[in-house]
Design an enzyme around this catalytic site. Sequence first.
Site, short mmCIF file in Angstrom:
data_model
loop_
_atom_site.label_atom_id
_atom_site.label_comp_id
_atom_site.label_asym_id
_atom_site.label_seq_id
_atom_site.Cartn_x
_atom_site.Cartn_y
_atom_site.Cartn_z
N LYS A 118 -6.47 0.00 -8.30
CA LYS A 118 -4.93 0.61 -6.88
C LYS A 118 -5.03 1.61 -6.80
CE LYS A 118 -1.88 -1.72 -4.64
NZ LYS A 118 -1.78 -3.55 -4.32
P1 NAD Z 1 3.29 -3.40 5.14
O1 NAD Z 1 2.80 -1.97 6.01
O2 NAD Z 1 2.51 -4.16 6.74
O3 NAD Z 1 5.22 -4.15 5.16
C1 NAD Z 1 5.93 -3.48 4.17
C2 NAD Z 1 6.93 -4.84 4.91
O4 NAD Z 1 8.49 -3.83 4.00
C3 NAD Z 1 7.71 -3.62 6.59
O5 NAD Z 1 8.46 -4.43 7.00
C4 NAD Z 1 8.55 -3.28 5.75
O6 NAD Z 1 9.66 -2.43 7.20
C5 NAD Z 1 9.20 -3.24 5.01
N1 NAD Z 1 10.02 -2.32 3.74
C6 NAD Z 1 9.14 -1.19 3.15
N2 NAD Z 1 10.82 -0.37 2.77
C7 NAD Z 1 11.51 -1.54 2.87
C8 NAD Z 1 12.99 -1.20 2.08
N3 NAD Z 1 13.29 0.19 1.68
N4 NAD Z 1 14.10 -2.27 2.34
C9 NAD Z 1 13.22 -3.52 3.46
N5 NAD Z 1 11.98 -3.26 3.94
C10 NAD Z 1 11.61 -2.51 3.64
O7 NAD Z 1 2.82 -4.11 4.11
P2 NAD Z 1 1.93 -5.19 3.52
O8 NAD Z 1 0.91 -5.41 3.11
O9 NAD Z 1 2.31 -6.50 4.37
O10 NAD Z 1 2.39 -5.19 1.72
C11 NAD Z 1 3.87 -6.09 1.88
C12 NAD Z 1 3.68 -5.97 -0.18
O11 NAD Z 1 2.44 -7.51 -0.53
C13 NAD Z 1 3.21 -5.26 -0.91
O12 NAD Z 1 4.14 -5.72 -2.00
C14 NAD Z 1 1.91 -5.45 -0.98
O13 NAD Z 1 1.62 -5.05 -2.68
C15 NAD Z 1 1.52 -7.00 -1.46
N6 NAD Z 1 0.49 -7.35 -0.92
C16 NAD Z 1 -0.40 -6.76 0.79
C17 NAD Z 1 -1.58 -7.50 0.56
C18 NAD Z 1 -2.74 -7.17 2.19
O14 NAD Z 1 -2.53 -7.93 2.05
N7 NAD Z 1 -1.57 -6.34 2.71
C19 NAD Z 1 -2.00 -8.05 -0.19
C20 NAD Z 1 -1.09 -8.49 -1.21
C21 NAD Z 1 -0.35 -8.43 -1.97
#
Ligand code: NAD
Length: 433
Positions: A119
Amino acid sequence: MSITKSVFEELDMSYDDDNIYFQIISAVLDSAERLDLPHRLKLMMAQPKNEIIVHFPVRMDDGSFSLFKGYRVQHNNVLGPYKGGIRYHEGVTLDHVKALSALMTMKTALVRLPFGGAKGGVKVDPRGISPDELMRMTRRFISALGTNIGPDYDIPAPDVGTNAQIMAWMADTYVNISEPGKRLGGAGVVTGKPIEYGGSHGREKATGQGVVYVLEELLPDLGIDINRMSYSLIGFGNVGSWTGRLLHDHGATLKAVMDHTGAVFNAKGINALSLNAHVAEQGGVAGFSGAEPITESEFYAVEVDVFIPAALEQMVTEEKARLLRCRVLAEAANAPVTPSGERYLVEQGVSILPAILCSAGGVTVSYFEWKQNRQAELWDPEVVDQQLRKQMVAAARRVNETARLLDCALRTAAYCAALDYINKVYNLRGIFP
Ligand code: NAD
């Protein structure tokens, strides 16, 4: 003394019950104990192989320079090259990145992908700098990592705060700093790229799609019909919005959504497609006309069948868990529930579908992208979906079967299924020399 504390002491590592890295490794090592796996495996899981920290200057638009801090933690590579996302967020710390890298090792092993876990991240608010600054910072970060990443060694991907455009800048930078003979295929250094530059169909929606395939497979056993269920979402970024848009096709009712701008509610259902258009324009869910604003506490207390955290780690603390009224919690985000929050929910009979299963769709399609890059191919969207479904359903069944055999919770079962596989590969490979 717990196994994790004694292993941390043996490795001369300090610990604290509230530390996310200690929490994640505790759950992993408890599962290793349950399977009676060798002590050497516990030592290897407790400590990442490499922890890289880089500090690099970036020229800002006004001519001044800012110094940034970036991380890449490579947890384990016994199954293959390191793999895991890169996050841009002001809250990134070494322990967060270490915890998420260990989860990646568990995730790739559970899904049987030929990758290890890693990561990365940069401590920055990506919304707080201009697009040009973001590009220069990205390029400088990748050049600072240098040969610590590579298409056969360590392959980053998008995570919170990063997207396909940023992956394109990363790949282009890597290609430009590679020796001329190694440039061909250099774009395979990252996944989650735009389709036009070596990306895969289905990668952008992959994590949300994986969540939906897991729900389709596991909810019937828990007495919930995915087409008629109600649910709420924390986070409406990549993972949250795609989960919402795909569940919209199932006819499920999205009652409430919360992101960093606020929380909204509609008892009759929020249209995820309209909300997606609103977020694309306004940057967050606040002000969405198809729902009413609610407070954070009201959001957690909305009664739903399935609660889906898809934002950051450790958001569902015990205090928040006590507000929840759901039957299932599906971890679309990594490590969204604290150990005390989890203990409370389990006592209440809530089924928790663990992140290393639920959110594995992204890395699975990343694997497909990496394969396509190596073969200079572009698979049809239907082929990607079909392969993703196959892999997610197999992983969900593996977790269910292990839970039945070991008579344990799904999280423990998922870690056991992953660790057992890693242990087998260590035994086959032996330790060099
Ligand atoms: P992103 O940046 O696209 O979205 C993040 C979201 O979290 C946004 O809607 C933001 O407003 C919200 N957020 C941030 N701080 C917040 C708070 N304090 N309260 C409420 N909402 C809040 O990120 P993503 O890629 O959608 O990732 C989200 C999760 O999924 C993370 O844990 C990431 O590690 C995990 N993840 C992502 C992927 C991927 O392919 N993008 C794969 C596996 C896991």
